[in-house]
Design a protein around this motif. Structure first.
Motif, PDB file in Angstrom:
ATOM      1  N   LYS A  11       0.828  -1.204   0.000  1.00 21.22           N
ATOM      2  CA  LYS A  11       0.000   0.000   0.000  1.00 21.22           C
ATOM      3  C   LYS A  11       0.868   1.262   0.000  1.00 21.22           C
ATOM      4  CE  LYS A  11      -3.614   2.297   2.759  1.00 21.22           C
ATOM      5  NZ  LYS A  11      -2.860   3.506   3.145  1.00 21.22           N
ATOM      6  N   GLU A  22       2.865   1.670  -3.322  1.00 22.48           N
ATOM      7  CA  GLU A  22       2.030   2.151  -4.426  1.00 22.48           C
ATOM      8  C   GLU A  22       1.719   3.636  -4.269  1.00 22.48           C
ATOM      9  OE1 GLU A  22      -1.386  -0.359  -4.835  1.00 22.48           O
ATOM     10  OE2 GLU A  22      -0.206  -2.066  -5.604  1.00 22.48           O
ATOM     11  N   GLU A  23       1.469   4.060  -3.038  1.00 22.17           N
ATOM     12  CA  GLU A  23       1.225   5.483  -2.784  1.00 22.17           C
ATOM     13  C   GLU A  23       2.449   6.319  -3.126  1.00 22.17           C
ATOM     14  OE1 GLU A  23       0.087   5.498   1.289  1.00 22.17           O
ATOM     15  OE2 GLU A  23      -1.995   4.897   0.901  1.00 22.17           O
TER      16      GLU A  23
END
Length: 395
Positions: free
Chosen positions: A305, A308-309
């Protein structure tokens, strides 16, 4: 050479015997070297029978002398052929065995067929999950062995600046680094339970070679020195201002430390420097989230997560289609022990587990990131690696 304390062996066998009774087995036969060393303290060519109650019997083909010197087990006897096993066990009052456990995750089919001949009419069950469950929780003795292995690794990593230079071939740098590990007691054998995951000491890649894929189930590949061993250090000469990625195990007295560090002759680009800092940030966030009882998938899901951010979707834990689906793995007598930090694995992270955490990025111009070894405590993960987490520059 140091032998495994008798008290360690006794506790391990007692825990395993509880598992055997839970499975309603008469006993289990151990042959895999990693498991043999764990329960017997030796890896001589042997068959170890552990009954659900009573003393184990170690039946040795070669070398009986060394097995007797190395193992604290009470019953160590010679054996010429596996067909002798029933008679040997009967002499210790273990006769008419009907339910026997085997390491079915690693046992070759032909060996399984042999056991069917040795014990006609017996029922065989898989004891591998039970073994892995016991081995995943390390004793203080085992943690100290891991800590020692990582001290050896630290001394080897610290020596890199003395022989890393522009133009040195990867394989030569690897050989010099590995010599430092060997001088510290590296056994020269890193064991993996997974089938066909051949593994040498570790992985050293420079520049674009870090993005060169391989069969190995890890984020970084490397060309290797030949098509028969297509992974890790190759013949490429190290250039100025490119990343030198060094990810190695260190196995001392059987126990496997694992860590990665980054080097460069010259200066890395701001892009690569930021990528390294971002992996340290992801590592820190993962560690903050791990508590006793945390499901093993959560560190991976959190890492993906955040990556990807940050814009690293195609580069985190491998490049595009060669990405791997984990961010950490258990360490001990093998490199792929439990826990595995991967999606779908919900088993809890427990005190006593030891693991390597390795957030990494792979770009076309090279691989970068970090890896450290930890032990889980009641308060959270405690770092076992001691080498500074910095990019080491050689001017």
């Amino acid at each position: 050479m140091d032998v495994t304390p008798k008290s360690e062996i006794e506790k391990r066998i007692s825990s395993f015997q509880e598992k055997l009774r839970e499975q309603e087995l008469d006993g289990g036969i151990i042959v895999l070297n990693s498991d043999m060393f764990y329960f017997a303290g030796t890896v001589q060519n042997s068959y170890l029978y552990i009954p659900s109650t009573g003393d184990p019997v170690l039946m040795v083909k070669k070398s009986l002398r060394r097995a007797q010197e190395e193992s604290s087990l009470k019953n160590i006897v010679p054996m010429k052929h596996p067909m002798e096993i029933p008679a040997i066990l009967a002499s210790f009052q273990y006769a008419n065995l009907k339910k026997i456990g085997l390491e079915l995750d690693v046992l070759p089919f032909n060996n399984y067929q042999m056991y069917r001949k040795v014990f006609p009419g017996a029922e065989f069950s898989d004891i591998s999950p039970a073994i892995k469950e016991i081995r995943m929780i390390k004793s203080p003795y085992e943690v100290e062995l891991l800590r020692n292995a990582l001290q050896v690794a630290d001394r080897a990593f610290s020596a890199i600046p003395t022989f890393l230079r522009e133009g040195i071939p990867e394989i030569e740098l690897a050989a010099l680094f590995e010599a430092e590990l060997r001088k510290g007691g590296y056994s020269g054998s890193c064991k993996m339970r997974a089938f066909n995951q051949d593994f040498f000491y570790g992985n050293l890649c420079s520049g674009s070679n870090g993005a060169y894929p391989s069969f190995f189930d890890g984020p970084v590949g490397g060309k290797g020195v030949s098509l028969s061993s297509p992974q890790g250090a190759g013949w490429k000469k190290i250039k100025r201002d490119e990343v030198v990625y060094i990810d190695y195990t260190c196995v001392v007295q059987g126990y496997t430390g694992d860590q990665a560090r980054i080097f460069c002759v010259g200066e890395l680009t701001p892009h690569m420097t930021k990528a390294f800092e971002d992996m340290l940030l992801i590592q820190a966030e993962i560690l903050k989230g791990i508590k006793p009882g945390t499901p093993a998938e959560e560190p991976y899901l959190l890492a993906v997560k955040i990556a990807e951010e940050m814009g690293y979707k195609d580069y985190f834990m491998g490049y595009k289609e060669d990405q791997v689906k984990f961010v950490g793995h258990g360490i001990g007598l093998e490199l792929d022990e439990w826990p595995i930090f991967a999606k779908g694995l919900k088993n809890p992270i427990l005190p006593g587990m030891t693991f390597a955490l390795e957030p990494k990025l792979v770009f076309p111009e090279g691989a970068i990131g970090t890896e450290n070894s930890y032990v889980m405590t009641e308060e959270g993960p405690k770092k076992l690696s001691v080498t500074p987490e910095v990019i080491t520059y050689i001017k």
